[in-house]
Design a protein around this motif. Structure first.
Motif, PDB file in Angstrom:
ATOM      1  N   GLU A   1       0.453  -1.141  -0.247  1.00 12.57           N
ATOM      2  CA  GLU A   1      -0.091   0.178  -0.294  1.00 12.57           C
ATOM      3  C   GLU A   1       0.799   1.319  -0.309  1.00 12.57           C
ATOM      4  N   CYS A   2       2.425   1.142  -0.066  1.00  8.16           N
ATOM      5  CA  CYS A   2       2.804   2.574   0.240  1.00  8.16           C
ATOM      6  C   CYS A   2       3.436   2.679  -1.233  1.00  8.16           C
ATOM      7  N   GLY A   3       2.573   3.136  -2.055  1.00  8.35           N
ATOM      8  CA  GLY A   3       2.580   4.093  -3.632  1.00  8.35           C
ATOM      9  C   GLY A   3       3.520   5.099  -3.548  1.00  8.35           C
ATOM     10  N   ARG A   4       3.359   5.560  -2.565  1.00  8.00           N
ATOM     11  CA  ARG A   4       4.595   7.170  -2.722  1.00  8.00           C
ATOM     12  C   ARG A   4       5.609   6.934  -1.899  1.00  8.00           C
ATOM     13  N   GLU A   5       7.164   7.208  -2.205  1.00  4.07           N
ATOM     14  CA  GLU A   5       8.081   7.150  -1.238  1.00  4.07           C
ATOM     15  C   GLU A   5       7.989   7.826   0.321  1.00  4.07           C
ATOM     16  N   SER A   6       6.924   8.946   0.147  1.00  4.15           N
ATOM     17  CA  SER A   6       6.667   9.208   1.890  1.00  4.15           C
ATOM     18  C   SER A   6       5.525   8.337   2.963  1.00  4.15           C
ATOM     19  N   GLN A   7       5.315   6.928   1.953  1.00  2.00           N
ATOM     20  CA  GLN A   7       4.557   6.067   2.394  1.00  2.00           C
ATOM     21  C   GLN A   7       5.325   4.486   3.304  1.00  2.00           C
ATOM     22  N   SER A   8       6.677   5.022   2.236  1.00  2.00           N
ATOM     23  CA  SER A   8       7.768   3.799   2.774  1.00  2.00           C
ATOM     24  C   SER A   8       8.438   3.484   3.983  1.00  2.00           C
ATOM     25  N   ALA A   9       9.350   2.864   4.015  1.00  2.00           N
ATOM     26  CA  ALA A   9      10.388   2.522   5.394  1.00  2.00           C
ATOM     27  C   ALA A   9      10.128   3.931   6.469  1.00  2.00           C
ATOM     28  N   ASN A  10      10.671   4.988   6.351  1.00  2.00           N
ATOM     29  CA  ASN A  10      10.516   6.117   6.948  1.00  2.00           C
ATOM     30  C   ASN A  10       9.320   6.529   7.003  1.00  2.00           C
ATOM     31  N   SER A  11       8.175   6.669   6.883  1.00  2.00           N
ATOM     32  CA  SER A  11       7.072   6.793   7.075  1.00  2.00           C
ATOM     33  C   SER A  11       6.087   5.532   8.193  1.00  2.00           C
ATOM     34  N   ILE A  12       7.137   4.496   8.083  1.00  2.00           N
ATOM     35  CA  ILE A  12       6.537   3.026   9.126  1.00  2.00           C
ATOM     36  C   ILE A  12       7.491   3.260   9.609  1.00  2.00           C
ATOM     37  N   VAL A  13       9.214   3.521   9.832  1.00  2.00           N
ATOM     38  CA  VAL A  13       9.493   2.954  11.103  1.00  2.00           C
ATOM     39  C   VAL A  13       9.023   4.110  12.553  1.00  2.00           C
ATOM     40  N   ARG A  14       8.711   5.140  11.876  1.00  2.00           N
ATOM     41  CA  ARG A  14       7.593   6.239  12.752  1.00  2.00           C
ATOM     42  C   ARG A  14       6.437   5.802  13.138  1.00  2.00           C
ATOM     43  N   GLY A  15       6.129   5.398  12.653  1.00  2.00           N
ATOM     44  CA  GLY A  15       5.109   4.972  13.065  1.00  2.00           C
ATOM     45  C   GLY A  15       5.364   3.691  13.792  1.00  2.00           C
ATOM     46  N   PHE A  16       5.954   2.521  13.411  1.00  2.02           N
ATOM     47  CA  PHE A  16       6.214   1.237  14.247  1.00  2.02           C
ATOM     48  C   PHE A  16       7.061   2.337  16.115  1.00  2.02           C
ATOM     49  N   LEU A  17       7.698   3.491  15.994  1.00  2.00           N
ATOM     50  CA  LEU A  17       8.580   3.926  16.780  1.00  2.00           C
ATOM     51  C   LEU A  17       6.988   4.162  17.769  1.00  2.00           C
ATOM     52  N   ARG A  18       6.426   5.070  16.983  1.00  2.00           N
ATOM     53  CA  ARG A  18       5.439   5.780  18.632  1.00  2.00           C
ATOM     54  C   ARG A  18       4.018   4.349  18.638  1.00  2.00           C
ATOM     55  N   ALA A  19       4.075   3.500  18.056  1.00  8.06           N
ATOM     56  CA  ALA A  19       3.602   1.857  18.540  1.00  8.06           C
ATOM     57  C   ALA A  19       4.591   1.443  19.624  1.00  8.06           C
ATOM     58  N   LEU A  20       5.475   1.557  19.668  1.00  7.92           N
ATOM     59  CA  LEU A  20       6.825   0.611  20.964  1.00  7.92           C
ATOM     60  C   LEU A  20       6.667   2.156  22.613  1.00  7.92           C
ATOM     61  N   GLY A  21       6.051   3.461  21.808  1.00  3.96           N
ATOM     62  CA  GLY A  21       5.798   4.203  23.033  1.00  3.96           C
ATOM     63  C   GLY A  21       6.822   4.785  23.203  1.00  3.96           C
ATOM     64  N   VAL A  22       7.652   5.077  21.966  1.00  5.08           N
ATOM     65  CA  VAL A  22       8.906   6.426  22.213  1.00  5.08           C
ATOM     66  C   VAL A  22       8.273   7.520  21.733  1.00  5.08           C
ATOM     67  N   PRO A  23       8.175   8.521  22.873  1.00  2.00           N
ATOM     68  CA  PRO A  23       7.003   9.818  22.753  1.00  2.00           C
ATOM     69  C   PRO A  23       8.077  10.859  22.153  1.00  2.00           C
ATOM     70  N   THR A  24       6.936  11.704  21.673  1.00  2.00           N
ATOM     71  CA  THR A  24       7.253  12.612  19.795  1.00  2.00           C
ATOM     72  C   THR A  24       8.498  12.909  19.546  1.00  2.00           C
ATOM     73  N   HIS A  25       8.374  13.550  21.194  1.00  2.00           N
ATOM     74  CA  HIS A  25      10.205  14.056  21.430  1.00  2.00           C
ATOM     75  C   HIS A  25      11.220  13.602  20.669  1.00  2.00           C
ATOM     76  N   LEU A  26      11.519  12.291  21.026  1.00  2.00           N
ATOM     77  CA  LEU A  26      12.272  11.483  20.767  1.00  2.00           C
ATOM     78  C   LEU A  26      11.865  10.128  19.704  1.00  2.00           C
ATOM     79  N   VAL A  27      11.932  10.897  19.372  1.00  2.00           N
ATOM     80  CA  VAL A  27      11.947  10.199  16.739  1.00  2.00           C
ATOM     81  C   VAL A  27      12.546  11.788  16.204  1.00  2.00           C
ATOM     82  N   PRO A  28      13.703  11.166  16.255  1.00  2.00           N
ATOM     83  CA  PRO A  28      15.006  11.874  15.572  1.00  2.00           C
ATOM     84  C   PRO A  28      13.939  12.370  14.349  1.00  2.00           C
ATOM     85  N   ASP A  29      14.143  13.291  13.970  1.00  2.00           N
ATOM     86  CA  ASP A  29      13.950  13.813  12.140  1.00  2.00           C
ATOM     87  C   ASP A  29      15.307  12.624  11.349  1.00  2.00           C
TER      88      ASP A  29
END
Length: 481
Positions: free
Chosen positions: A194-222
């Motif tokens: 379902e990742c048709g655009r680059e912005s929806q692929s690996a980097n976006s998935i990792v960001r979602g995984f980190l949030r699901a694992l309880g990483v606070p937003t301010h600790l998610v690296p840019d």
């Protein structure tokens, strides 16, 4: 160089002694500056300096971050902190005000040093619902579970591959249920198809995984690489089952893979993804005839199957024992109890209507083939059309080379690309490739409605697929084998 710290008298009480020993720990670590410590501890330099000031007892999170950054024993320091906090007996002395943790935007981020005390432990449960009618695959499941449970220093990624509609994700979900107790910290899931655009692929998935694992937003690296590094660090710390479904190619999934001691990554893909190193593999084939009959019985009722066994066998044969097609046929039978199974078999036997018949709700075979076909290059599309229109059950590189007028080496690579697209399978005879009846029905269905020029074909649900005109080579149609 920063200003020298105010001297501390360790005899002025437990908090002063605590701060004095924190300074001593920092000194033994080489006396790094508080700014240097902040890069690892993920708290601002002023927060770390305050922790060693002796004015008040720092929070436990700040203490453990300070100790970890200096290479101290977290267990010992946590025990000591709790003893002092108990002695203080007042909340105000055990809470440090205005000490927000440092955002990755302000310091160099080291994801490997993120500690459990800074990330709330959550247990994600992201896997979609598995099939209650799952049948067969006992040998493959046993092999896959054995690969996961094998005692070794690291758990390597497991790739489950196979053609269109063979049930790769259903297999992975059943596998997850069987090995689930070994991964008590949860499951992560992403459908990369379902990742048709680059912005929806690996980097976006990792960001979602980190949030699901309880990483606070301010600790998610840019920074994307630091974000991926943090994700891999958490996989190393926890026991997680990660399912990455419908992967198209190696580059799409490579950033999401990791070798860890505890977590297991499972990938499903039509392609064999031969470019991935250190990956264990399970290649799924179509059902055995017994498995096809068992699935029809699970869906439509064992008694009906027993009473019309030959009709069920005919349906399985028409479907090429492809799990998706057999599943759809079984659901159609189950939905019309007043129809005989033989009647459904007769519907499916009409080759001109087979693609229409293999549809139930929003699930159909036509769309699966169309999606794979549309991703092929021109040469691949031409080969699919040639294969589909001959009506043969197999082909070879020599036959394709003769039909399309290309070198045998190019024909071999072309057929291998169709295997990775999930359209063909290698036959049991070396050098041959299986061409399913369903592929022929898909191509014929499109060409029946196509004019002499490229056209857009519309099925009953307004889904569309485009087939280019077939370049026929006179006198060579029967030589495609």
């Amino acid at each position: 160089m920063g200003r020298p710290e105010r001297p501390l008298d360790a005899s002025n009480g437990p908090i002063a002694a605590f701060a004095h020993d924190l300074r001593a720990l920092r000194s033994r670590a080489g006396n790094p500056s508080y700014r240097e410590l902040a890069r690892t501890a993920l708290f601002a330099p002023s927060v770390l300096s305050s922790a060693a000031s002796g004015h008040r007892l720092p929070t436990l999170a700040v203490t453990l971050a300070f100790v970890s950054a200096c290479g101290g024993d977290r267990t010992v320091w946590e025990r000591r902190w709790r003893e002092i906090a108990g002695q203080a007996a007042i909340t105000g002395e055990t809470r440090e005000e205005r000490v927000p943790s440092l955002s990755p935007a302000h310091v160099a981020f080291d994801p490997a040093q993120v500690t459990h005390s800074m990330i709330h432990m959550t247990r994600p449960a992201q896997l979609p619902m598995g099939s209650s009618t799952f049948v067969g695959r006992e040998q493959a499941l046993g092999e896959a579970a054995g690969l996961i449970e094998t005692a070794s220093p690291v758990k390597t990624p497991l790739l489950i591959s196979g053609p269109i509609g063979v049930g790769k994700t259903a297999f992975a979900l059943r596998l997850a249920a069987e090995v689930g107790p070994a991964f008590p910290h949860g499951q992560l899931y992403a459908d990369l198809g379902e990742c048709g655009r680059e912005s929806q692929s690996a980097n976006s998935i990792v960001r979602g995984f980190l949030r699901a694992l309880g990483v606070p937003t301010h600790l998610v690296p840019d920074d994307p690489m630091q974000r991926i590094g943090l994700y891999r660090s958490l996989l190393a710390q926890r026991k997680l089952f990660v399912l990455l479904a419908n992967v198209r190619d190696e580059s799409q999934v490579r950033p999401l893979l990791a070798h860890t001691a505890h977590s297991q990554v499972v990938v499903t893909s039509r392609a064999r993804l031969l470019g991935l190193d250190d990956t264990r593999r399970i290649d799924l084939d179509v059902f055995t005839r017994a498995e096809s009959i068992a699935l029809i019985g699970r869906l439509a009722g064992a008694a009906r199957v027993q009473s019309e066994y030959e009709a069920c066998e005919a349906i399985a044969e028409i479907c090429g024992d492809l799990p998706l097609a057999v599943n759809i046929a079984g659901r159609r039978i189950a939905a019309r109890a007043e129809w005989s199974i033989a009647y459904t078999a007769g519907q499916l036997a009409d080759h001109d209507r087979l693609m229409d018949a293999l549809c139930v709700g929003d699930v159909n075979v036509r769309d699966r083939f169309a999606a794979a076909y549309q991703q092929l290059p021109t040469a691949g599309r031409q080969a699919v059309q040639q294969l589909g229109l001959t009506g043969s059950g197999w082909t070879t590189a020599i036959g394709i080379a003769s039909t399309m007028g290309i070198p045998i080496e190019a024909a071999d690579e072309l057929l291998e690309s169709l295997v990775d697209a999930g359209i063909l399978q290698r036959a049991t005879v070396a050098g041959r490739y299986s061409v399913s009846t369903l592929l022929g029905a898909f191509v014929a269905d499109a060409h029946r409605d196509a004019g002499p020029a490229p056209v857009t074909l519309v099925d009953r649900r307004a889904r569309r697929t485009v087939l280019e005109p077939v370049r026929r080579v006179p006198g060579t149609t029967s030589d495609i084998h």
